[in-house]
Motif scaffolding. Sequence first.
Motif, PDB file in Angstrom:
ATOM      1  N   VAL A   1       6.831   4.361  -8.808  1.00 21.40           N
ATOM      2  CA  VAL A   1       5.655   4.190  -7.950  1.00 21.40           C
ATOM      3  C   VAL A   1       4.803   3.026  -8.438  1.00 21.40           C
ATOM      4  CG1 VAL A   1       3.480   5.240  -7.227  1.00 21.40           C
ATOM      5  CG2 VAL A   1       5.579   6.591  -7.192  1.00 21.40           C
ATOM      6  N   VAL A   2       4.582   2.947  -9.758  1.00 24.94           N
ATOM      7  CA  VAL A   2       3.769   1.876 -10.317  1.00 24.94           C
ATOM      8  C   VAL A   2       4.444   0.512 -10.114  1.00 24.94           C
ATOM      9  CG1 VAL A   2       2.807   0.926 -12.444  1.00 24.94           C
ATOM     10  CG2 VAL A   2       2.645   3.380 -11.992  1.00 24.94           C
ATOM     11  N   VAL A   3       5.763   0.455 -10.359  1.00 27.94           N
ATOM     12  CA  VAL A   3       6.489  -0.807 -10.192  1.00 27.94           C
ATOM     13  C   VAL A   3       6.472  -1.247  -8.736  1.00 27.94           C
ATOM     14  CG1 VAL A   3       8.757  -1.888 -10.300  1.00 27.94           C
ATOM     15  CG2 VAL A   3       7.960  -0.501 -12.205  1.00 27.94           C
ATOM     16  N   TYR A   4       6.776  -0.331  -7.814  1.00 27.79           N
ATOM     17  CA  TYR A   4       6.783  -0.678  -6.398  1.00 27.79           C
ATOM     18  C   TYR A   4       5.404  -1.117  -5.922  1.00 27.79           C
ATOM     19  CZ  TYR A   4      11.307   1.729  -6.271  1.00 27.79           C
ATOM     20  OH  TYR A   4      12.594   2.115  -6.493  1.00 27.79           O
ATOM     21  N   ALA A   5       4.376  -0.380  -6.349  1.00 30.46           N
ATOM     22  CA  ALA A   5       3.019  -0.739  -5.940  1.00 30.46           C
ATOM     23  C   ALA A   5       2.628  -2.099  -6.499  1.00 30.46           C
ATOM     24  CB  ALA A   5       2.033   0.328  -6.402  1.00 30.46           C
ATOM     25  N   GLY A   6       2.995  -2.364  -7.754  1.00 31.40           N
ATOM     26  CA  GLY A   6       2.668  -3.654  -8.351  1.00 31.40           C
ATOM     27  C   GLY A   6       3.353  -4.809  -7.639  1.00 31.40           C
ATOM     28  N   LEU A   7       4.653  -4.644  -7.342  1.00 29.92           N
ATOM     29  CA  LEU A   7       5.376  -5.694  -6.616  1.00 29.92           C
ATOM     30  C   LEU A   7       4.796  -5.871  -5.222  1.00 29.92           C
ATOM     31  CD1 LEU A   7       9.098  -4.966  -7.576  1.00 29.92           C
ATOM     32  CD2 LEU A   7       7.753  -6.965  -8.218  1.00 29.92           C
ATOM     33  N   SER A   8       4.510  -4.769  -4.556  1.00 26.26           N
ATOM     34  CA  SER A   8       4.002  -4.844  -3.187  1.00 26.26           C
ATOM     35  C   SER A   8       2.653  -5.538  -3.134  1.00 26.26           C
ATOM     36  CB  SER A   8       3.883  -3.436  -2.591  1.00 26.26           C
ATOM     37  OG  SER A   8       5.143  -2.819  -2.511  1.00 26.26           O
ATOM     38  N   VAL A   9       1.747  -5.168  -4.036  1.00 27.22           N
ATOM     39  CA  VAL A   9       0.417  -5.754  -3.992  1.00 27.22           C
ATOM     40  C   VAL A   9       0.465  -7.245  -4.330  1.00 27.22           C
ATOM     41  CG1 VAL A   9      -0.268  -5.342  -6.402  1.00 27.22           C
ATOM     42  CG2 VAL A   9      -1.991  -5.291  -4.597  1.00 27.22           C
ATOM     43  N   THR A  10       1.370  -7.635  -5.232  1.00 26.16           N
ATOM     44  CA  THR A  10       1.494  -9.058  -5.566  1.00 26.16           C
ATOM     45  C   THR A  10       2.014  -9.861  -4.383  1.00 26.16           C
ATOM     46  OG1 THR A  10       1.899  -8.522  -7.892  1.00 26.16           O
ATOM     47  CG2 THR A  10       2.582 -10.700  -7.130  1.00 26.16           C
ATOM     48  N   LEU A  11       3.078  -9.370  -3.752  1.00 22.52           N
ATOM     49  CA  LEU A  11       3.689 -10.101  -2.647  1.00 22.52           C
ATOM     50  C   LEU A  11       2.786 -10.111  -1.416  1.00 22.52           C
ATOM     51  CD1 LEU A  11       7.312  -8.730  -3.076  1.00 22.52           C
ATOM     52  CD2 LEU A  11       6.545 -11.063  -3.546  1.00 22.52           C
ATOM     53  N   ILE A  12       2.218  -8.954  -1.082  1.00 28.80           N
ATOM     54  CA  ILE A  12       1.334  -8.889   0.085  1.00 28.80           C
ATOM     55  C   ILE A  12       0.071  -9.711  -0.152  1.00 28.80           C
ATOM     56  CG2 ILE A  12      -0.111  -7.357   1.472  1.00 28.80           C
ATOM     57  CD1 ILE A  12       1.998  -5.200   1.094  1.00 28.80           C
ATOM     58  N   GLY A  13      -0.464  -9.645  -1.377  1.00 21.74           N
ATOM     59  CA  GLY A  13      -1.663 -10.416  -1.683  1.00 21.74           C
ATOM     60  C   GLY A  13      -1.429 -11.913  -1.573  1.00 21.74           C
ATOM     61  N   PHE A  14      -0.294 -12.380  -2.091  1.00 19.49           N
ATOM     62  CA  PHE A  14       0.010 -13.814  -2.020  1.00 19.49           C
ATOM     63  C   PHE A  14       0.214 -14.251  -0.580  1.00 19.49           C
ATOM     64  CE2 PHE A  14       3.202 -17.324  -2.362  1.00 19.49           C
ATOM     65  CZ  PHE A  14       2.354 -18.261  -2.928  1.00 19.49           C
ATOM     66  N   ALA A  15       0.991 -13.463   0.186  1.00 21.48           N
ATOM     67  CA  ALA A  15       1.226 -13.812   1.584  1.00 21.48           C
ATOM     68  C   ALA A  15      -0.078 -13.772   2.377  1.00 21.48           C
ATOM     69  CB  ALA A  15       2.252 -12.857   2.194  1.00 21.48           C
TER      70      ALA A  15
END
Length: 218
Positions: free
Chosen positions: A117-131
């Motif tokens: 959950v932590v890994v997925y959330a971290g990847l998601s927030v990084t990618l969505i935030g950058f986009a």
Amino acid sequence: MDDDSTQARWERRIEIPLAVASLVFLASYAVLVLGHGLPAAAREACLATMLAAWAVFGVDYVVRWRLSGQGLRFIPTHWLDTLVLALPLLRPVRIVKAYDAVQRRHGQPRLPLYGRVVVYAGLSVTLIGFAGALAVYQVEHTAPNATILTFGDSVWWACSTLATVGYGDVTPVTPMGRTIAVGLMGCGLALLGAVTGSFSSWLLEVFSREGDERPPGN
């Protein structure tokens, strides 16, 4: 036992290419937005690359739809694929789905539930935030009375929005920018809730285990 259906085999084969297409799409979009002095040929090449990545996702969506045999029920049951196809900037989230696929392919041990959950959330927030920062910068930096004038301003705004802090020092002023802001707010709340809930569950499990191991009478 692993699913050996035609649809499952297709999904296993296409998962990594889709993740690569997502990265290529995001990289091309970043170059297009941030490369202010790009010649016309380079901009056209970026647009062509983005359209090619979109076509890959379109083909995958149609193939999965046909193989599923679900008809229109495929749309709600595969909501992430539908969103990714409709909203191109969400395509990088597909990289998160590729995480498990890579681990399964190489036989690597998977993380515990809370770690995933932590890994997925971290990847998601990084990618969505950058986009999201790219999209907001594209529509905001030339708008009248804009407060988001540089990409750095946009990144700062995206971080504060996803963290649900909202300092208000820089804010979008265009309708499209505010629409993107609403989407980022929703993503931030969902991801924050997922991480907080997972961490709370982990703490409860640890405390419960400690209570079970404590000797009687203590």
